[in-house]
Every structure is written in structure tokens, then in C-alpha cells.
Design an enzyme around this catalytic site. Structure first.
Site, PDB file in Angstrom:
ATOM      1  N   ASP A  18       6.048   2.124  -5.859  1.00 21.44           N
ATOM      2  CA  ASP A  18       5.826   3.144  -4.835  1.00 21.44           C
ATOM      3  C   ASP A  18       4.488   2.961  -4.118  1.00 21.44           C
ATOM      4  OD1 ASP A  18       8.191   5.021  -4.979  1.00 21.44           O
ATOM      5  OD2 ASP A  18       7.598   4.965  -7.084  1.00 21.44           O
ATOM      6  N   HIS A  20       4.188   1.947  -0.990  1.00 19.05           N
ATOM      7  CA  HIS A  20       4.431   2.472   0.358  1.00 19.05           C
ATOM      8  C   HIS A  20       3.400   2.014   1.398  1.00 19.05           C
ATOM      9  CE1 HIS A  20       7.914   4.939  -0.406  1.00 19.05           C
ATOM     10  NE2 HIS A  20       7.350   5.364  -1.519  1.00 19.05           N
ATOM     11  N   ASP A  49       9.893   0.264  -3.272  1.00 17.90           N
ATOM     12  CA  ASP A  49       9.208   1.146  -2.328  1.00 17.90           C
ATOM     13  C   ASP A  49       7.841   0.578  -1.919  1.00 17.90           C
ATOM     14  OD1 ASP A  49      11.453   2.655  -2.574  1.00 17.90           O
ATOM     15  OD2 ASP A  49      10.484   4.369  -3.523  1.00 17.90           O
ATOM     16  N   ASN A  81      14.560   2.103  -2.739  1.00 18.58           N
ATOM     17  CA  ASN A  81      15.364   2.704  -1.682  1.00 18.58           C
ATOM     18  C   ASN A  81      14.708   2.561  -0.310  1.00 18.58           C
ATOM     19  OD1 ASN A  81      13.449   4.735  -2.620  1.00 18.58           O
ATOM     20  ND2 ASN A  81      14.518   6.163  -1.291  1.00 18.58           N
ATOM     21  N   HIS A  82      13.417   2.268  -0.257  1.00 18.03           N
ATOM     22  CA  HIS A  82      12.757   2.066   1.032  1.00 18.03           C
ATOM     23  C   HIS A  82      12.873   0.626   1.533  1.00 18.03           C
ATOM     24  CE1 HIS A  82      10.913   5.939   2.037  1.00 18.03           C
ATOM     25  NE2 HIS A  82      11.052   6.152   0.730  1.00 18.03           N
TER      26      HIS A  82
END
Length: 118
Positions: A18, A20, A49, A81-82
């Protein structure tokens, strides 16, 4: 070349997830826990992610791809999922790629990035 759906990674390893697009945070994590391929961080897993939202998401993904190319047996990348085209449009990664790579090459590069996670 496509990797396996299930990746087996031997311990010890560091797992980062994550992120990001927060390149600075990942570099700080490397400073704290070791750079991939070193004694402190012999193996690293980027657990999805990686993109969307962050100011340096293109740069972060390119750095992770470069690490994977340089150390294929020490760097592992899992799709989150990203790492999905629909999410990338919704959260701005596609726009960031086109802005960074230009309107002529950007869309094709975005498609290649998508292919890397397919």
C-alpha cells in the site's frame, strides 16, 4: 515473462504494501530496513497497491520495475486492486503516466504497464 500466480519467497524478507505512489516513504523505508539485495533486506516483496494517489507514483513504479530487472530473484511484485486499469483511471495513475511520458507515448506506456500486471 509472466510470473506465477502464487509466489514463494524465502525468509528473511521485507514486505512493503500500500505504498500508493509515495516514493519518499519507500526510500525512507529502505533507509530504515535496508535496500533490497543487502544483508539487512536480502529479499523484498512489494505487496500491491503501488500506484494511485501519490505524487510520485510513476517514478515509484519505474524504480520498482528497475529493481525487479536488476534483482529478479530478490524483488517480488504482487498485483493489488490498484494495479487495475479501471482503478488507474479513477484514481489518476493513467493521467500521471500520460503527463510524465507525453500525450503521444503515454497511452501506449500505460497499456504496457497494465500488461505487466495481467
Amino acid at each position: 515473462a509472466a510470473g506465477p500466480t502464487l509466489q514463494e519467497v524465502k525468509a528473511p524478507c521485507k514486505i512493503f504494501g500500500d505504498t500508493h505512489g509515495q516514493l519518499r516513504d519507500v526510500l525512507l523505508l529502505f533507509g530504515c530496513f535496508g535496500f533490497p539485495g543487502t544483508v539487512d533486506c536480502p529479499v523484498v516483496v512489494f505487496n500491491g497497491d503501488v500506484v494511485d494517489r501519490g505524487a510520485h507514483q510513476v517514478e515509484l513504479l519505474l524504480m520498482i520495475f528497475a529493481l525487479k530487472i536488476a534483482m529478479p530473484d530478490k524483488v517480488f511484485i504482487n498485483r493489488g486492486n490498484h494495479e487495475d486499469a479501471h482503478m488507474n483511471v479513477k484514481y489518476g495513475f493513467k493521467e500521471s503516466v500520460i503527463q510524465a511520458m507525453g500525450p503521444e507515448e503515454g497511452p501506449a506506456i500505460f497499456e504496457m504497464i497494465g500488461d505487466a500486471f495481467s
